[in-house]
Scaffold this motif. Structure first.
Motif, short mmCIF file in Angstrom:
data_model
loop_
_atom_site.label_atom_id
_atom_site.label_comp_id
_atom_site.label_asym_id
_atom_site.label_seq_id
_atom_site.Cartn_x
_atom_site.Cartn_y
_atom_site.Cartn_z
N THR A 226 67.21 9.62 81.67
CA THR A 226 67.00 10.49 82.82
C THR A 226 66.44 11.84 82.39
N THR A 227 66.96 12.38 81.32
CA THR A 227 66.46 13.66 80.82
C THR A 227 64.99 13.56 80.43
N GLU A 228 64.62 12.44 79.80
CA GLU A 228 63.21 12.24 79.44
C GLU A 228 62.34 12.09 80.68
N VAL A 229 62.84 11.36 81.68
CA VAL A 229 62.08 11.21 82.93
C VAL A 229 61.84 12.58 83.55
N CYS A 230 62.86 13.40 83.62
CA CYS A 230 62.72 14.74 84.22
C CYS A 230 61.76 15.60 83.42
N ARG A 231 61.85 15.52 82.09
CA ARG A 231 60.97 16.34 81.25
C ARG A 231 59.50 15.93 81.43
N HIS A 232 59.25 14.62 81.37
CA HIS A 232 57.86 14.16 81.51
C HIS A 232 57.34 14.38 82.92
N ALA A 233 58.21 14.22 83.92
CA ALA A 233 57.79 14.46 85.30
C ALA A 233 57.33 15.90 85.48
N ARG A 234 58.01 16.81 84.83
CA ARG A 234 57.60 18.22 84.92
C ARG A 234 56.26 18.43 84.20
N GLU A 235 56.08 17.79 83.07
CA GLU A 235 54.86 17.97 82.29
C GLU A 235 53.63 17.44 83.00
N VAL A 236 53.79 16.37 83.78
CA VAL A 236 52.63 15.78 84.47
C VAL A 236 52.55 16.24 85.92
N ASP A 237 53.30 17.29 86.25
CA ASP A 237 53.28 17.87 87.61
C ASP A 237 53.67 16.86 88.68
N LEU A 238 54.65 16.02 88.37
CA LEU A 238 55.13 15.04 89.34
C LEU A 238 56.22 15.62 90.24
N LEU A 239 56.81 16.73 89.83
CA LEU A 239 57.92 17.30 90.58
C LEU A 239 57.43 18.17 91.73
N ALA A 240 56.74 17.52 92.66
CA ALA A 240 56.25 18.21 93.86
C ALA A 240 57.30 18.09 94.96
N PRO A 241 57.29 19.00 95.94
CA PRO A 241 58.24 18.90 97.05
C PRO A 241 58.18 17.53 97.71
N GLY A 242 59.32 16.92 97.94
CA GLY A 242 59.37 15.62 98.59
C GLY A 242 59.35 14.44 97.64
N THR A 243 59.10 14.67 96.35
CA THR A 243 59.10 13.57 95.39
C THR A 243 60.51 13.01 95.21
N LEU A 244 60.62 11.69 95.23
CA LEU A 244 61.91 11.04 95.01
C LEU A 244 61.71 9.81 94.15
N LEU A 245 62.38 9.79 93.00
CA LEU A 245 62.32 8.66 92.09
C LEU A 245 63.68 7.99 92.02
N ASN A 246 63.69 6.66 92.15
CA ASN A 246 64.92 5.89 92.00
C ASN A 246 64.86 5.16 90.66
N VAL A 247 65.79 5.48 89.78
CA VAL A 247 65.76 4.98 88.40
C VAL A 247 67.00 4.14 88.12
N ASN A 248 66.79 2.96 87.52
CA ASN A 248 67.89 2.11 87.06
C ASN A 248 67.74 1.90 85.56
N VAL A 249 68.81 2.17 84.81
CA VAL A 249 68.74 2.14 83.35
C VAL A 249 69.81 1.20 82.80
N PRO A 250 69.43 0.31 81.86
CA PRO A 250 70.46 -0.55 81.25
C PRO A 250 71.31 0.23 80.25
N LEU A 251 72.60 -0.06 80.26
CA LEU A 251 73.52 0.59 79.33
C LEU A 251 73.47 -0.02 77.94
N ASP A 252 73.12 -1.28 77.86
CA ASP A 252 73.33 -2.05 76.63
C ASP A 252 72.04 -2.56 75.99
#
Length: 294
Positions: A144-170
């Motif tokens: 999640t931290t990497e998603v947020c970091r890269h989203a900021r770098e590619v200007d994806l964090l615009a108003p109204g943006t919503l990402l649904n992320v599912n991550v495996p634990l194992d």
């Protein structure tokens, strides 16, 4: 970054703790989370809540959407991003996503003009991480931290943006796939249900006792959010049958394959052009046009 962190499993949930510890690498993190578990409430809002201090912010006697609404409009901080999670279990598929409190918090943020990431964890073999304290939520938190970091770098964090992320634990170093929520849902109705078999009968408002009266019939409506699954077995095992059921590119297929699923969600209710709908509007207007006087 100024990050507002919430969830639907409660302010002391293991998934939220893991996210908080990782997200502090990106900036200041403020927690506004439900005082108790609020799973499955979707985007439900309350008219009033009670606020109490939390070591990392506040907890509210309300829903995840309440927490986001309060955080974005009740605090002085100008938040750059809302992160919701990490949910103890996946949120994959149109129906599940729509009723999820985790995703509901992200939807509330999007409507209020703040980008959001809703993140959920699943176990590739066990499926639900239960009890949560027996699992390590470090990997979903790091992803999640990497998603947020890269989203900021590619200007994806615009108003109204919503990402649904599912991550495996194992799954070590799981690949990431852009996905769409898959529409797979069913409902089973049972008439004259056995009151003893009805879960959470307190929800009927009778302190656990079901009184149908002389003419009433107790009806049980059982959601089949994972069709084809019996009991609590893993609905997304890595089998050929499940790979045939869920196409590549869907969030549920990503879970079958042990991938990180990232689905961009829309708050405009898929306002798309439709020739059939346009024809319907034209036909209605033509049939109901007022007669013009000569």
């Amino acid at each position: 970054m100024e990050i507002l962190l919430t969830n639907d499993d409660g302010a002391d949930a293991a998934g939220l703790v893991g996210l908080y510890e990782e997200l502090t690498a990106l900036g200041d993190v403020t927690v506004v989370a439900p005082a108790e578990n609020q799973s499955g409430v979707g985007r439900t809002r309350s008219h009033a809540v009670v606020r109490r201090e939390h070591p990392w912010g506040y907890e509210l006697t309300g829903t995840p959407a309440d927490c986001v609404a309060y955080g974005l409009r009740g605090l002085d901080t100008d938040f750059d991003l809302v992160v919701s999670g990490c949910n103890h279990g996946p949120n994959a598929g149109n129906y599940v996503t729509g009723r999820s409190g985790t995703v509901g918090a992200g939807i509330e943020a999007a409507f209020l003009g703040t980008p959001a990431v809703a993140v959920s964890a699943y176990h590739h073999e066990d499926f639900f991480p239960d009890p949560p304290g027996a699992y390590d939520f470090g990997r979903p938190a790091r992803v999640t931290t990497e998603v947020c970091r890269h989203a900021r770098e590619v200007d994806l964090l615009a108003p109204g943006t919503l990402l649904n992320v599912n991550v495996p634990l194992d799954v070590a170093d799981p690949p990431m796939r852009r996905t769409i929520p898959y529409p797979d849902y069913d409902l089973h109705v049972e008439h004259d249900a056995d009151p003893a078999a009805v879960e959470a009968v307190e929800a009927l408002g009778r302190d656990g006792e079901v009184d149908t009266g002389e003419e009433g019939t107790l009806v049980r409506m059982h959601d089949a959010v994972w069709p084809g699954t019996v009991g609590f077995e893993n609905p997304f095992p890595p089998t050929d049958r499940q790979r045939d059921r869920y196409p590549v590119g869907t969030d549920r297929r990503a879970l079958v394959d042990g991938e990180v699923s990232v689905s961009p969600l829309s708050i405009d209710h898929d306002d798309v052009e439709s020739e059939a709908l346009a024809a319907l509007v034209d036909a209605y207007n033509e049939a109901n046009a007022p007669e013009k006087s000569s």
